[in-house]
Scaffold this motif. Sequence first.
Motif, short mmCIF file in Angstrom:
data_model
loop_
_atom_site.label_atom_id
_atom_site.label_comp_id
_atom_site.label_asym_id
_atom_site.label_seq_id
_atom_site.Cartn_x
_atom_site.Cartn_y
_atom_site.Cartn_z
N GLU A 56 0.76 -1.14 0.42
CA GLU A 56 0.22 0.01 -0.16
C GLU A 56 0.43 1.45 0.70
O GLU A 56 -0.29 2.71 0.37
CB GLU A 56 -0.68 0.06 1.15
N ILE A 57 2.06 1.22 0.20
CA ILE A 57 2.82 2.27 0.43
C ILE A 57 3.59 2.91 -1.37
O ILE A 57 4.28 2.47 -1.59
CB ILE A 57 4.09 1.77 0.85
N GLU A 58 3.71 3.75 -1.64
CA GLU A 58 3.97 4.15 -3.06
C GLU A 58 5.12 4.65 -2.71
O GLU A 58 5.83 4.64 -1.64
CB GLU A 58 3.47 5.48 -3.77
N GLY A 59 5.14 4.34 -4.32
CA GLY A 59 7.35 4.30 -4.73
C GLY A 59 7.94 5.05 -6.08
O GLY A 59 6.80 5.24 -6.65
N THR A 60 8.46 5.23 -7.08
CA THR A 60 9.40 5.53 -7.33
C THR A 60 10.25 5.31 -8.59
O THR A 60 11.43 4.53 -7.77
CB THR A 60 9.36 7.06 -7.29
N CYS A 61 10.11 4.76 -10.20
CA CYS A 61 11.40 3.69 -10.26
C CYS A 61 11.26 4.12 -12.15
O CYS A 61 10.18 4.67 -12.27
CB CYS A 61 10.55 2.52 -9.99
N ILE A 62 12.01 4.09 -12.74
CA ILE A 62 12.09 4.20 -14.32
C ILE A 62 11.13 3.11 -14.83
O ILE A 62 11.05 1.91 -14.49
CB ILE A 62 13.29 4.25 -14.80
N THR A 63 10.06 3.41 -15.56
CA THR A 63 9.02 2.45 -15.67
C THR A 63 9.05 2.57 -17.39
O THR A 63 8.84 1.38 -17.70
CB THR A 63 7.65 2.68 -15.74
N ARG A 64 10.46 3.11 -18.59
CA ARG A 64 10.32 2.53 -20.14
C ARG A 64 11.56 3.86 -20.18
O ARG A 64 12.35 4.58 -19.44
CB ARG A 64 9.30 3.93 -20.18
N ALA A 65 12.10 3.42 -21.50
CA ALA A 65 13.60 3.80 -21.59
C ALA A 65 13.66 4.20 -23.42
O ALA A 65 12.82 2.88 -24.37
CB ALA A 65 14.83 3.07 -21.48
#
Length: 240
Positions: A56-65
């Motif tokens: 349930e906790i949001e996080g940030t990451c790279i989803t496309r290159a």
Amino acid sequence: MVREKVTVSTRTLQWKCVESRVDNKRLCYGRFILSPLIKGQADTIGIAMRRALLGEIEGTCITRAKSEKIPHEYSTIVGIQESVHEILMNLKEIVLRSNLYGTCGAFICARGPGYVTAQDIISPPSVEIVDNTQHIARLTEPIDLCIGLQIERNRGYRYSIKRPNNFQDGSYPIDAVFMPVRNANHSIHSYGNGNERQEILFLEIWTNGSLTPKEALHEASRNLIDLFIPFLHAKKKLYI
């Protein structure tokens, strides 16, 4: 490392951090207790908190290159030690912290020879790189490496769907692991006699460095409370 002696209150329900440490920039650990609880409550809270911490906790990451010079994901490029697939896997491991809503763009533009690391990512001010030393690629010749990135804030895990039309424009989706909590465990210590037995809940939390374990605990608790608010405000119905 910070350790505190565990003390148990027999009056007011309270929580406390009894151990805290930072193993490295991408691994933080925290151990918390909640007490005193009556029999059964510790397991109820522990199971719910673990699920909230992991899902349930949001996080940030790279989803496309994206790079128009790359023919397909499993190709190799002269002057780059890693294959395209290995570069994508390295981008997947980059740990980010942000206050984004949705997605934003970023890019890498590096000149070889030399190493390309997370420090070479040019991103908006709202996005912070947790560990600038994370490896992306090694350029063995004097060539340019330019990659466009899509950064997203979300929750959970999203498996990237590989479609042929993605590769035609040089766009490659990356499996997204948004979860900032790497692992969470709970255990229970019982004490007392007979009908007066009480419990202490122990919570262990490991994070990837984008949140501290204490911040993760607070956010998971808030998200759980938000899920139950509709029941608190539900109108009473009379059944005949």
